[in-house]
Structures are given as structure tokens and as C-alpha cells.
Design an enzyme around this catalytic site. Structure first.
Site, short mmCIF file in Angstrom:
data_model
loop_
_atom_site.label_atom_id
_atom_site.label_comp_id
_atom_site.label_asym_id
_atom_site.label_seq_id
_atom_site.Cartn_x
_atom_site.Cartn_y
_atom_site.Cartn_z
N CYS A 2 0.87 -1.17 0.00
CA CYS A 2 0.00 0.00 0.00
C CYS A 2 0.90 1.21 0.00
O CYS A 2 2.08 1.13 0.33
CB CYS A 2 -0.85 0.04 1.27
SG CYS A 2 -2.05 -1.30 1.36
N GLY A 28 -0.45 0.41 -5.03
CA GLY A 28 -1.78 -0.16 -4.83
C GLY A 28 -2.76 0.45 -5.81
O GLY A 28 -2.88 1.67 -5.86
N ASN A 102 0.34 0.49 5.98
CA ASN A 102 1.06 -0.35 5.01
C ASN A 102 1.81 -1.42 5.79
O ASN A 102 2.57 -1.09 6.69
CB ASN A 102 2.04 0.53 4.21
CG ASN A 102 2.95 -0.25 3.28
OD1 ASN A 102 4.03 0.21 2.95
ND2 ASN A 102 2.53 -1.41 2.84
N GLY A 103 1.58 -2.69 5.43
CA GLY A 103 2.24 -3.81 6.12
C GLY A 103 1.20 -4.80 6.60
O GLY A 103 0.01 -4.57 6.48
N TYR A 242 11.55 -4.88 -6.73
CA TYR A 242 10.35 -4.78 -7.56
C TYR A 242 9.44 -3.60 -7.22
O TYR A 242 8.99 -2.89 -8.11
CB TYR A 242 9.55 -6.08 -7.45
CG TYR A 242 8.24 -6.06 -8.21
CD1 TYR A 242 8.21 -6.26 -9.59
CD2 TYR A 242 7.04 -5.83 -7.56
CE1 TYR A 242 7.01 -6.23 -10.28
CE2 TYR A 242 5.83 -5.80 -8.26
CZ TYR A 242 5.82 -6.01 -9.62
OH TYR A 242 4.65 -5.98 -10.31
N CYS A 467 15.28 -7.82 5.57
CA CYS A 467 14.51 -9.06 5.60
C CYS A 467 14.74 -9.76 4.26
O CYS A 467 14.63 -9.14 3.21
CB CYS A 467 13.01 -8.74 5.76
SG CYS A 467 11.96 -10.20 5.59
N CYS A 470 11.69 -14.34 2.17
CA CYS A 470 11.07 -15.03 1.02
C CYS A 470 12.12 -15.78 0.21
O CYS A 470 11.78 -16.66 -0.59
CB CYS A 470 10.29 -14.05 0.16
SG CYS A 470 11.19 -12.57 -0.25
S1 SF4 Z 1 9.59 -11.88 3.11
FE1 SF4 Z 1 10.42 -10.96 1.23
S2 SF4 Z 1 8.80 -9.65 0.43
FE2 SF4 Z 1 8.29 -10.13 2.56
S3 SF4 Z 1 9.15 -8.44 3.76
FE3 SF4 Z 1 10.69 -10.03 3.72
S4 SF4 Z 1 11.96 -9.52 1.92
FE4 SF4 Z 1 10.05 -8.36 1.73
#
Ligand code: SF4
Length: 490
Positions: A2, A28, A102-103, A242, A467, A470
Site C-alpha cells: 500500500c 496499490g 502499510n504492512g 520490484y 529481511c 522469502c
Molecule cells: S519476506 Fe520478502 S517480500 Fe516479505 S518483507 Fe521479507 S523480503 Fe520483503
């Protein structure tokens, strides 16, 4: 995903919020809304669709006041429905609270269940509504303490802008998954998901809101607090790959330049070699006796392989990584596919049916450029693999001789619980297929991914600030329940 925006102390607050949302539209496309406050009354306008479809001049003009917040939505908790449009407003004993979020909260289920058991009635299926309930329930006398108390219950990802009576509040969760920056224009304070929104309204970038920071903004002052214990930083690396606009600076670094570095690292790690030469086993090169290959000096076989004719991106998300790749590999950059700009982003469509439709109408290969060529196609990521497969099929049908795909991020193997609508693990192609199997599924001559280390090196920030769950399953916060988009739907 968002986009959120807030402004305090400007006579044209709602108009600047409208422009800000325009700049954040890529975050969004399902719905948009703006709430404005003039010291007496909250006025709002919101609806399903793009910012340009939801607002007209009359709607923007009706939103008077010097304080406004706005939101563009891509649903990640709660369906794409009119009841889930943000900002979201509640009135309570101490006034009103409007929320733009957002989140994704990871403890949403437990929080909501315990509130419902105590009599709370929810109007939406969004996790964001829980924040409104917590704020309204707080028995703290001071509104700042109420915000701290409410946010202390939350786990997971949130970047927030709140309108609490005449105060604008901005907050980022202690891990800092989602971006939020602070700017100034004509003496007013502005909060926005990305700096491209500040640029559009000619606001000066001041700084990032830090992980765990809350700012309270009145007409002419700003107060910052950091009430929570420090936690492992976990800025979403996918913002760079992305989501964010290339002209934005996210977490202090420019997205366009980062994507170019990702492409350059990819070229170094996975240089694209033509099928014409796979060493001694190649059909074109059967050892030193082959006519096509007279040892290492042959034109067809110069040692490790022959370069492809050109590098081309899958527009638009692969554009800048492809530039970086082409420059590092010293191979020409070419445009082999033209994008129809009247179609929204493929990935951001909420259902598979719409995604498939978008792929077909969105990209058109240029036959005269592709015919008979050996090409390297650069893409930012592969999620399900189905979109890439249709694109490669179209490029092949346009006459390309060889298609080598290079991906400027590692294979996506795990779902995201922090605000990106990745499918379940089962649907992620890299979670259950090897790179070679994905190559065959998509119909490629070769496929190469950037390594985790290569991706992190391109960020120019400490590796442990991100992070990467994924890609490697290292979740900074484990969700307390199996989260899904429609978890709160009844
Ligand atoms: S899991 Fe991937 S897409 Fe989700 S917050 Fe972490 S780095 Fe971003």
C-alpha cells in the site's frame, strides 16, 4: 503493498495528498482515499479504483482543512472490497482517529479473537482495524501515550499515518519492514511511503522515519519518540527489487541505482553464454576436429563461450537491472518488447484471471528485433512462473533463436507475512522445483539467478539490515498463525 501519505499545516493539504497518492499509485491500484480535517469536521472521499478514477476536481476541493492523510491499497489482509478501503475512520469518546496502514500484522488473529471475546465489533476484514480499536480503547490521558500503548500490542509490519483530531502521527514498526519518509513543503510536514511523492509536490526530503520511531506532528511542531526496545532490523529487500519506484530513495538509497547494481552483479555471477558453445559437448563444437570450432581461436568458440546478441529487459521491472547487466557484460542493450502503458502492473492484480489477461495485453514483442537472435532476457523475479512462461513463449514465437533468462534476485521459495501478496509456498515455483526444472517449465535455453550474497552486496547497506525471508526462510518474526489474505473474512 500500500502507499500512505500525510500532511499537516498546509492550506492545500488534500490537494497535495491527492498528488502524493498519484505518485504512490504503483503501490496499490485497488482503491484510494483521502481524509481531511479543518479543525471542526473530518471530510473524506474514497472509492474503488485508481486515484484518477476515484477523485475529480470537485472531490478534491470538498476536502478542506490543513491536515490530510491518504492511502492507495493493494489488499494483503482482507479482500478487495469497498468496506476495506483505507483510510479507515473511527469516532470515539476523545474524538476521531483515521488510519492509513502499510504492512501486515503477524499477531492479527490472536488480537482480534481476544477483542471480539470482549465485545468488540469489527466492520472490516483488515488487520488495520485492530489498530483503531486499540487506540480507541486506551485509557491513557495523553494521546501520545495512547499511541505508544496501542502500538506496543502489535507484532509484524506496519508503517502508519494517523489523523488523531488535529495531530498527524507517523510510525514505523521496530523492525522497519516498510518505508516511511519525512519531508517539508511551504513550512508543512509531509509523511510518505516513498520520496517520489515528495518530489511531485516539491517537498524537501528531510529523513527516514526510523524503525520503532513515532512522530507526532502538529501545525508547526514535530515531536519524535522511540519507546520500544531495539529489534533486529528487517527492511524489505523486495522494495528495491520490484515494488518501489526507481526514482525513489528507499531507506536512504536510490532504487534505480540499486537495480543497476543488482544487474551488474548478476552479469558477473551468471554471464550469459550462447547455446552455440557448451564446451566439448556442444553440437556446434565437437572437439578440435569440428569445422565450427577449430580450437580456442575459432570465432564460434573462443574459450568459455560466445556472447549473445543483446540483453533485453522484461519491461518495466527488469529495465534497470538489464541496463546494469548489459554494461557489466559489455553486450548491447536492446528493447525487444514494448509495454502498453495503459495496463496496470501485472503482479499487482488481485486474482489469477486478471493477471493472465494483463500479461497478454500488456507486452508485445518486436518481431524484427528478435528474429534469429540469441538474447538474454533480464527479469526482476519469478513468482509462480506462469507469467514468465507466457512471455517467453511470445518471444519465441516472435522468432528469437535462443532465450537465456537472468533474474536479478534469488529464487523466491517462501511466502511473505509482512505485507507482500506472494502466493502460498505450494504456488511459488522455486519452492518445489530446481533451477533446471524451472528453466524447462518456462521454456528457456538457460536460466540463472542472482545469489543471496550478490543481492545483498548491491544494497550498499549492512547485510543484516534486511529481511530476506522469502528467499531463505529466515523470518525475523514468526507469525502466530498461518496467515492468509482472507484470514479475517467470515
Ligand atoms: S519476506 Fe520478502 S517480500 Fe516479505 S518483507 Fe521479507 S523480503 Fe520483503
Amino acid at each position: 503493498m500500500c502507499g500512505i501519505f500525510g500532511i499537516s499545516g498546509h492550506k492545500d493539504a488534500a490537494r497535495l495528498a491527492y498528488l502524493g497518492l498519484y505518485a504512490l499509485q504503483h503501490r496499490g491500484e485497488e482503491s484510494a482515499g483521502i481524509f481531511a480535517y479543518d479543525g471542526r469536521k473530518v471530510r473524506y472521499h474514497k472509492g474503488m479504483g485508481l486515484v484518477g478514477e476515484v477523485f475529480d476536481e470537485g472531490a478534491v476541493r470538498s476536502l478542506c482543512g490543513s491536515l490530510a492523510i491518504g492511502h492507495v491499497r493493494y489488499s494483503t489482509t482482507g479482500s478487495s472490497h469497498v468496506s476495506n478501503i483505507q483510510p479507515f475512520l473511527v469516532s470515539h469518546i476523545r474524538g476521531h482517529i483515521a488510519i492509513a496502514h502499510n504492512g501486515n500484522l503477524t499477531n492479527v488473529l490472536g488480537l482480534r479473537q481476544s477483542m471480539e471475546e470482549k465485545g468488540s465489533i469489527f466492520q472490516t476484514s483488515m488487520d488495520s482495524e485492530i489498530i483503531a480499536h486499540l487506540l480507541a480503547r486506551s485509557n491513557k490521558k495523553d494521546y501520545k501515550e495512547s499511541v505508544v500503548w496501542a502500538l506496543s500490542h502489535l507484532e509484524g509490519a506496519y508503517s502508519l499515518v494517523l489523523m488523531m483530531n488535529d495531530v498527524l502521527v507517523g510510525a514505523r514498526d521496530p523492525h522497519g519492514w516498510r518505508p516511511l519518509c519525512l519531508g517539508r513543503v511551504d513550512g508543512a510536514y509531509v509523511l510518505a511511503s516513498e520520496t517520489c511523492a515528495l518530489d511531485l509536490i516539491r517537498a524537501k526530503y528531510v529523513r527516514e522515519i526510523e524503525p520503532g520511531e513515532i512522530v507526532f506532528i502538529t501545525k508547526d511542531s514535530i515531536k519524535s519518540v522511540k519507546p520500544f526496545p531495539k529489534k533486529r532490523q528487517a527492511m524489505c529487500i523486495f522494495e528495491y527489487i520490484y515494488f518501489a519506484r526507481p526514482d525513489s530513495n528507499i531507506f536512504g538509497k536510490n532504487v534505480y541505482l540499486t537495480r543497476r547494481r543488482l544487474g551488474a552483479n548478476l552479469a558477473r555471477e551468471c554471464p550469459a553464454k550462447s547455446r552455440a558453445c557448451r564446451g566439448a559437448k556442444s553440437r556446434a563444437c565437437r572437439g578440435a576436429k569440428s569445422r565450427a570450432c577449430r580450437g580456442a581461436k575459432s570465432r564460434v568458440h573462443r574459450g568459455a563461450g560466445k556472447k549473445c546478441d543483446f540483453i533485453m529487459p522484461i519491461p518495466d521491472s527488469g529495465n534497470y537491472a538489464a541496463l546494469g547487466f548489459a554494461k557489466a557484460a559489455k553486450i548491447p542493450y536492446e528493447v525487444g518488447i514494448i509495454r502498453n502503458h495503459y495496463i496496470g502492473r501485472t503482479f499487482i492484480q488481485p486474482s489469477q484471471y486478471l493477471r493472465d489477461f494483463s500479461v497478454k495485453v500488456k507486452l508485445n514483442p518486436i518481431k524484427d528485433v528478435l528474429k534469429g537472435k540469441r538474447i538474454v532476457v533480464v527479469e526482476d523475479s519469478i513468482v509462480r512462473g506462469t507469467t514468465s512462461r507466457s512471455r517467453v513463449k511470445a518471444i519465441r514465437e516472435a522468432g528469437a533463436k535462443e532465450i537465456h533468462m537472468r533474474i536479478s534476485s534469488p529464487p523466491i521459495k517462501f511466502p511473505c507475512y509482512y505485507g507482500i501478496d506472494f502466493p502460498t509456498k505450494k504456488e511459488l515455483i522455486a519452492s518445489n522445483r530446481s533451477v533446471s526444472q524451472i528453466k524447462d517449465f518456462i521454456g528457456l535455453d538457460s536460466l540463472g539467478y542472482l545469489s543471496l550474497d550478490g543481492m545483498l552486496k548491491a544494497m550498499l547497506l549492512p547485510k543484516n539490515s534486511f529481511c530476506t525471508a522469502c528467499f531463505n526462510g529466515d523470518y525475523p518474526v514468526k507469525p502466530s498463525a498461518k496467515l492468509a489474505k482472507n484470514l479475517l473474512e467470515r
